[in-house]
Design a protein around this motif. Structure first.
Motif, PDB file in Angstrom:
ATOM      1  N   UNK A   1       0.824  -1.205   0.000  1.00  0.00           N
ATOM      2  CA  UNK A   1       0.000   0.000   0.000  1.00  0.00           C
ATOM      3  C   UNK A   1       0.861   1.258   0.000  1.00  0.00           C
ATOM      4  N   UNK A   2       1.969   1.218   0.741  1.00  0.00           N
ATOM      5  CA  UNK A   2       2.863   2.365   0.841  1.00  0.00           C
ATOM      6  C   UNK A   2       4.291   1.849   0.965  1.00  0.00           C
ATOM      7  N   UNK A   3       5.031   1.735  -0.156  1.00  0.00           N
ATOM      8  CA  UNK A   3       6.405   1.228  -0.084  1.00  0.00           C
ATOM      9  C   UNK A   3       7.316   2.046   0.825  1.00  0.00           C
ATOM     10  N   UNK A   4       6.957   3.315   1.105  1.00  0.00           N
ATOM     11  CA  UNK A   4       7.773   4.122   2.007  1.00  0.00           C
ATOM     12  C   UNK A   4       7.801   3.540   3.414  1.00  0.00           C
ATOM     13  N   UNK A   5       6.829   2.683   3.761  1.00  0.00           N
ATOM     14  CA  UNK A   5       6.815   2.050   5.075  1.00  0.00           C
ATOM     15  C   UNK A   5       8.028   1.151   5.278  1.00  0.00           C
ATOM     16  N   UNK A   6       8.665   0.708   4.191  1.00  0.00           N
ATOM     17  CA  UNK A   6       9.845  -0.144   4.322  1.00  0.00           C
ATOM     18  C   UNK A   6      10.973   0.564   5.063  1.00  0.00           C
ATOM     19  N   UNK A   7      11.022   1.897   4.983  1.00  0.00           N
ATOM     20  CA  UNK A   7      12.076   2.648   5.634  1.00  0.00           C
ATOM     21  C   UNK A   7      12.066   2.543   7.141  1.00  0.00           C
ATOM     22  N   UNK A   8      10.946   2.129   7.733  1.00  0.00           N
ATOM     23  CA  UNK A   8      10.845   2.034   9.182  1.00  0.00           C
ATOM     24  C   UNK A   8      11.119   0.624   9.696  1.00  0.00           C
ATOM     25  N   UNK A   9      11.573  -0.269   8.805  1.00  0.00           N
ATOM     26  CA  UNK A   9      11.871  -1.652   9.199  1.00  0.00           C
ATOM     27  C   UNK A   9      13.365  -1.904   9.029  1.00  0.00           C
ATOM     28  N   UNK A  10      13.985  -2.414  10.089  1.00  0.00           N
ATOM     29  CA  UNK A  10      15.435  -2.612  10.096  1.00  0.00           C
ATOM     30  C   UNK A  10      15.853  -4.024   9.682  1.00  0.00           C
TER      31      UNK A  10
ATOM     32  N   UNK B   1       3.728  -6.291 -11.323  1.00  0.00           N
ATOM     33  CA  UNK B   1       5.067  -6.483 -10.783  1.00  0.00           C
ATOM     34  C   UNK B   1       5.603  -5.092 -10.428  1.00  0.00           C
ATOM     35  N   UNK B   2       5.945  -4.887  -9.148  1.00  0.00           N
ATOM     36  CA  UNK B   2       6.262  -3.535  -8.693  1.00  0.00           C
ATOM     37  C   UNK B   2       7.617  -3.496  -7.985  1.00  0.00           C
ATOM     38  N   UNK B   3       8.703  -3.132  -8.697  1.00  0.00           N
ATOM     39  CA  UNK B   3       9.984  -2.886  -8.031  1.00  0.00           C
ATOM     40  C   UNK B   3      10.026  -1.457  -7.483  1.00  0.00           C
ATOM     41  N   UNK B   4      10.513  -1.296  -6.250  1.00  0.00           N
ATOM     42  CA  UNK B   4      10.542   0.019  -5.617  1.00  0.00           C
ATOM     43  C   UNK B   4      11.863   0.228  -4.879  1.00  0.00           C
ATOM     44  N   UNK B   5      12.205   1.496  -4.669  1.00  0.00           N
ATOM     45  CA  UNK B   5      13.362   1.881  -3.865  1.00  0.00           C
ATOM     46  C   UNK B   5      12.889   2.886  -2.822  1.00  0.00           C
ATOM     47  N   UNK B   6      13.311   2.667  -1.575  1.00  0.00           N
ATOM     48  CA  UNK B   6      12.873   3.509  -0.462  1.00  0.00           C
ATOM     49  C   UNK B   6      14.088   4.126   0.223  1.00  0.00           C
ATOM     50  N   UNK B   7      13.978   5.411   0.537  1.00  0.00           N
ATOM     51  CA  UNK B   7      15.064   6.134   1.210  1.00  0.00           C
ATOM     52  C   UNK B   7      14.532   6.726   2.509  1.00  0.00           C
ATOM     53  N   UNK B   8      15.184   6.394   3.612  1.00  0.00           N
ATOM     54  CA  UNK B   8      14.792   6.945   4.908  1.00  0.00           C
ATOM     55  C   UNK B   8      15.542   8.250   5.134  1.00  0.00           C
ATOM     56  N   UNK B   9      14.838   9.351   5.000  1.00  0.00           N
ATOM     57  CA  UNK B   9      15.450  10.676   5.068  1.00  0.00           C
ATOM     58  C   UNK B   9      15.899  10.983   6.487  1.00  0.00           C
ATOM     59  N   UNK B  10      15.008  10.759   7.449  1.00  0.00           N
ATOM     60  CA  UNK B  10      15.308  10.943   8.869  1.00  0.00           C
ATOM     61  C   UNK B  10      14.699   9.762   9.616  1.00  0.00           C
ATOM     62  N   UNK B  11      14.822   9.785  10.937  1.00  0.00           N
ATOM     63  CA  UNK B  11      14.217   8.716  11.727  1.00  0.00           C
ATOM     64  C   UNK B  11      12.702   8.692  11.586  1.00  0.00           C
ATOM     65  N   UNK B  12      12.116   9.820  11.187  1.00  0.00           N
ATOM     66  CA  UNK B  12      10.653   9.921  11.142  1.00  0.00           C
ATOM     67  C   UNK B  12      10.089  10.162   9.748  1.00  0.00           C
ATOM     68  N   UNK B  13      10.916  10.170   8.716  1.00  0.00           N
ATOM     69  CA  UNK B  13      10.434  10.439   7.359  1.00  0.00           C
ATOM     70  C   UNK B  13      11.074   9.468   6.375  1.00  0.00           C
ATOM     71  N   UNK B  14      10.218   8.878   5.534  1.00  0.00           N
ATOM     72  CA  UNK B  14      10.676   7.932   4.530  1.00  0.00           C
ATOM     73  C   UNK B  14       9.978   8.237   3.206  1.00  0.00           C
TER      74      UNK B  14
END
Length: 434
Positions: free
Chosen positions: A58-67, A170-183
């Motif tokens: 639903x929101x690939x940016x959520x990957x940035x909050x998983x270590x 088929x959905x390839x994505x790239x996620x960047x965690x800008x800060x601890x609270x923004x992805x």
């Protein structure tokens, strides 16, 4: 190690893509937003969730909050029911009793900032089958757009009989965690039409494994204390479908208007989708999320079948749908450290008005009720299950008495009837975090 994980994930994708995808009832129109079992259990209110792996589709940016990297593989099965009561009695759509589709998501952590994702879902699909005789025979004639001196008149009537679309993303994505609270995230949506079937009393269009399209997606997720705000956009796309068209009108064939069989093509326009949501963690156990989804059904203007070699139009269905909203409310409750309960409700508006109503997609506003469960199994494994019941408001359709140019019946009184629909959806998914 990473190379081995990538190889294994590709194998999962190939296995999942072999599963049939037939989607008649997940949401308004021919959309199926249920992209994960977590989403199925929360009525798809997932775009602002930074905690669940099921939020990634639903929101690939959520990957940035998983270590930790993760893989999830599951399936969704659908038991749909369409029916219509016309002047000739009550008729049920003759589609399959139960349909199945794949759900796959892989997330690979490269370093503290970057994540790569690869997903496989079935976001669009359709299957309806109306027996000949469901809709009344139509008297009278209509002029076809044929140059003089032919300009023939042929009997009206192009009733939809069988419709089936199976579309994978088929959905390839790239996620960047800008800060601890923004992805932030960006990626592609590579659509493949596994099957295309659009039959009517005038002709049959069949395609198998033909048709691709390309779109893109952008998303963001921001967290501030107990609050999180998410947004995801997926662009419109056009699938160039190819298949064989067989004319069923002996009059048109005899007049030379159509070849008995010919190669044909169809551009299928998929809508854009914008989902925004806000989530609040009430405490360590309970979190509630509210989402709004806007679907650009105005992209779905018409279905135009053309001869592949000649480019000449064979038939055109005018749709003229409107953009529509869905309102989603979902909650998660951590019953025990290893057990999570989920619940959700959504109201999904149709984009199909009366002006160009079609029995090919007999749509109306829908209510979605859902329940879900996630159980940790140890060693990074968890098993997730979800159930959703979808019911559409009954549609008492009474169309225009005029017929549209070219013999199309969309929006006319030939399709008069009382339409109803409901569906049961079940999802099961295995998740591995490593």
């Amino acid at each position: 190690m990473l190379k081995h994980r990538l190889t294994r994930s590709i194998g999962f994708i190939l296995a999942a893509s072999a599963v049939g995808v037939q989607n008649p009832a997940g949401a308004a129109g021919f959309s199926l937003p249920e992209a994960s079992t977590a989403g199925l259990g929360t009525a798809n209110a997932m775009v602002a969730n930074p905690n669940e792996t099921g939020a990634f589709p639903y929101n690939p940016a959520a990957m940035g909050f998983h270590d930790a990297s993760s893989l999830s593989l599951g399936t969704i099965v659908i038991g749909p029911g369409f029916s219509v009561e016309t002047a000739s009695g009550e008729h049920d759509s003759q589609g399959a009793d139960w349909l199945a589709g794949p759900m796959f998501q892989g997330m690979f952590r490269l370093n503290d900032q970057w994540r790569l994702g690869l997903g496989l879902t079935a976001p669009f699909g359709l299957e309806t089958r109306w027996r000949d005789g469901t809709f009344p025979a139509v008297s009278g004639t209509v002029k076809l757009p044929v140059p003089p001196p032919l300009n023939p008149k042929v009997p009206r009537g192009n009733h939809p009989t069988a419709s089936k679309l199976e579309i994978l993303d088929f959905s390839p994505t790239a996620t960047y965690r800008v800060t601890d609270d923004l992805s932030l995230s960006g990626g592609l949506d590579i659509y493949w039409a596994k099957t295309a079937q659009l039959d009517s009393t005038a002709g049959e269009l069949r395609g198998d494994g033909e048709g691709t399209g390309l779109g893109f997606n952008l998303s963001a997720l921001y967290r501030h204390g107990a609050w999180s705000l998410g947004g995801a956009f997926r662009s419109a796309a056009t699938l160039a479908l190819e298949g064989d068209y067989r004319a069923l009108s002996p009059t048109l064939v005899a007049l030379g208007r159509l070849a008995p069989t010919q190669e044909a093509e169809l551009d299928l326009d998929l809508p854009w989708r914008l989902q925004i949501g806000v989530r609040y963690a009430v405490d360590d156990r309970l979190a509630v999320e509210f989402d709004v989804t806007r679907t650009g059904w105005s992209e779905f203007k018409e279905l135009k079948i053309k001869g592949k070699n000649t480019g000449a139009p064979i038939f055109t269905d005018s749709n003229q749908w409107d953009d529509a909203n869905a309102y989603r409310l979902g909650a998660t409750y951590q019953l025990r450290p290893e057990t999570q309960l989920r619940v959700g409700y959504a109201y999904d508006e149709t984009g199909q008005g009366d002006d160009r109503f079609s029995a090919r997609v007999p749509d109306n506003n829908r209510h979605l009720f859902s329940l879900g469960l996630a159980q940790a199994l140890g060693q990074g494994y968890s098993l997730e299950a979800g159930y959703m019941y979808v019911v559409a408001q009954d549609r008492d359709y009474r169309g225009d008495t005029r017929y549209l140019p070219g013999g199309a019946l969309n929006g006319t009184d030939a399709l008069n009837g009382d339409y109803s629909m409901d569906a049961h959806l079940l999802g099961l998914e295995l998740v591995k975090v490593f």
